[in-house]
Design a protein around this motif. Structure first.
Motif, PDB file in Angstrom:
ATOM      1  N   SER A 110       0.811  -1.218   0.000  1.00  0.00           N
ATOM      2  CA  SER A 110       0.000   0.000   0.000  1.00  0.00           C
ATOM      3  C   SER A 110       0.847   1.273   0.000  1.00  0.00           C
ATOM      4  O   SER A 110       0.342   2.339  -0.359  1.00  0.00           O
ATOM      5  N   ALA A 112       3.169   1.727  -2.124  1.00  0.00           N
ATOM      6  CA  ALA A 112       3.312   1.916  -3.580  1.00  0.00           C
ATOM      7  C   ALA A 112       4.584   2.691  -3.939  1.00  0.00           C
ATOM      8  O   ALA A 112       4.603   3.454  -4.896  1.00  0.00           O
ATOM      9  N   GLU A 115       8.032   0.820  -8.111  1.00  0.00           N
ATOM     10  CA  GLU A 115       7.313   0.648  -9.373  1.00  0.00           C
ATOM     11  C   GLU A 115       7.265  -0.819  -9.802  1.00  0.00           C
ATOM     12  O   GLU A 115       6.253  -1.267 -10.336  1.00  0.00           O
ATOM     13  N   CYS A 117       7.043  -3.373  -7.907  1.00  0.00           N
ATOM     14  CA  CYS A 117       5.991  -3.974  -7.090  1.00  0.00           C
ATOM     15  C   CYS A 117       4.617  -3.533  -7.597  1.00  0.00           C
ATOM     16  O   CYS A 117       3.696  -4.349  -7.706  1.00  0.00           O
ATOM     17  N   ASN A 118       4.478  -2.246  -7.915  1.00  0.00           N
ATOM     18  CA  ASN A 118       3.209  -1.737  -8.432  1.00  0.00           C
ATOM     19  C   ASN A 118       2.828  -2.462  -9.722  1.00  0.00           C
ATOM     20  O   ASN A 118       1.673  -2.832  -9.927  1.00  0.00           O
ATOM     21  N   GLN A 119       3.807  -2.661 -10.586  1.00  0.00           N
ATOM     22  CA  GLN A 119       3.550  -3.385 -11.830  1.00  0.00           C
ATOM     23  C   GLN A 119       3.145  -4.826 -11.544  1.00  0.00           C
ATOM     24  O   GLN A 119       2.257  -5.368 -12.212  1.00  0.00           O
ATOM     25  N   ARG A 122      -0.474  -4.844 -10.437  1.00  0.00           N
ATOM     26  CA  ARG A 122      -1.353  -4.686 -11.601  1.00  0.00           C
ATOM     27  C   ARG A 122      -1.405  -5.983 -12.409  1.00  0.00           C
ATOM     28  O   ARG A 122      -2.465  -6.422 -12.843  1.00  0.00           O
ATOM     29  N   VAL A 166      -4.930  -1.510  -3.772  1.00  0.00           N
ATOM     30  CA  VAL A 166      -3.580  -1.166  -4.234  1.00  0.00           C
ATOM     31  C   VAL A 166      -3.584  -1.010  -5.752  1.00  0.00           C
ATOM     32  O   VAL A 166      -2.995  -0.080  -6.291  1.00  0.00           O
ATOM     33  N   THR A 170      -2.582   2.412  -7.602  1.00  0.00           N
ATOM     34  CA  THR A 170      -1.462   2.498  -8.541  1.00  0.00           C
ATOM     35  C   THR A 170      -1.933   2.876  -9.933  1.00  0.00           C
ATOM     36  O   THR A 170      -1.234   3.558 -10.666  1.00  0.00           O
ATOM     37  N   THR A 173      -2.374   6.621  -9.692  1.00  0.00           N
ATOM     38  CA  THR A 173      -1.059   7.256  -9.682  1.00  0.00           C
ATOM     39  C   THR A 173      -0.455   7.249 -11.082  1.00  0.00           C
ATOM     40  O   THR A 173       0.099   8.249 -11.535  1.00  0.00           O
ATOM     41  N   GLU A 174      -0.595   6.148 -11.789  1.00  0.00           N
ATOM     42  CA  GLU A 174      -0.054   6.054 -13.151  1.00  0.00           C
ATOM     43  C   GLU A 174      -0.748   7.044 -14.077  1.00  0.00           C
ATOM     44  O   GLU A 174      -0.114   7.721 -14.881  1.00  0.00           O
TER      45      GLU A 174
END
Length: 184
Positions: A110, A112, A115, A117-119, A122, A166, A170, A173-174
């Protein structure tokens, strides 16, 4: 109920030592490869009617689902190992290494901040197919229909409570970083 592999008579590998809190661990050779067998910790003194816990089954289900989602996770198999005349359900894992740091995954995800990890979030969220996961769980050996239903609901809740927020954060944010898109 489907049965797995009986590891009882597999050659032991004595030059390996494993740490960790969840049950005893030993190394065996199966199909020419070394596996760490994780035994279930005792349920003694815990608020459960079981004589042991289902952490081995949980580990196998989680690792298999990650692999289904193209997220590299340990390779696991469920099987049995007989100790003093009692058959135990074990999780066989190919050896893996880690840096020993404790990770609080909810906070990590959370935040974030990473990146990669964010990918990954997703990637996992977009590819999660609960029908495929449910079919997999229905074929897991050694567990009752009630336990299968528990795992399916537990995974759906994790998807909804942990990954979806999450993922949405993300994605937002993107979009903020790249700006709105206009199509003609």
């Amino acid at each position: 109920m489907t049965k797995g592999i009986d590891f009882t008579n597999c050659p032991r590998v004595f030059d390996r030592a494993y740490n960790g809190a969840n049950g005893k661990k030993i190394a065996v050779e199966y199909d020419g490869r070394p596996y760490m067998l994780k035994f279930p910790p005792s349920g003694e003194g815990k608020p459960t009617e079981l004589s042991y816990t289902n952490s081995c089954v949980s580990e196998h289900i989680a690792s298999s689902i990650f692999n289904m989602l193209d997220v590299k996770a340990q390779e696991t198999m469920l099987g049995t190992f007989t100790v003093n005349g009692r058959e135990k359900i074990v999780c066989a894992c190919l050896d893996f290494t880690g840096d020993g740091k404790k990770l609080y995954y909810y906070d990590f995800l959370s935040d974030a901040k990473y990146e990669d990890c964010n990918q990954a979030v997703r990637h996992i969220y977009e590819r999660t197919d609960m029908d495929k996961i449910s079919a997999f769980i229905d074929g897991v050996p050694y567990i009752s229909d009630l336990q299968k239903e528990f795992y399916k609901r537990y995974i759906e809740a994790r998807l909804d409570v942990l990954l979806r927020p999450v993922f949405e954060m993300t994605e937002l944010t993107e979009t903020e970083q790249t700006g709105p898109t206009i199509s003609l």
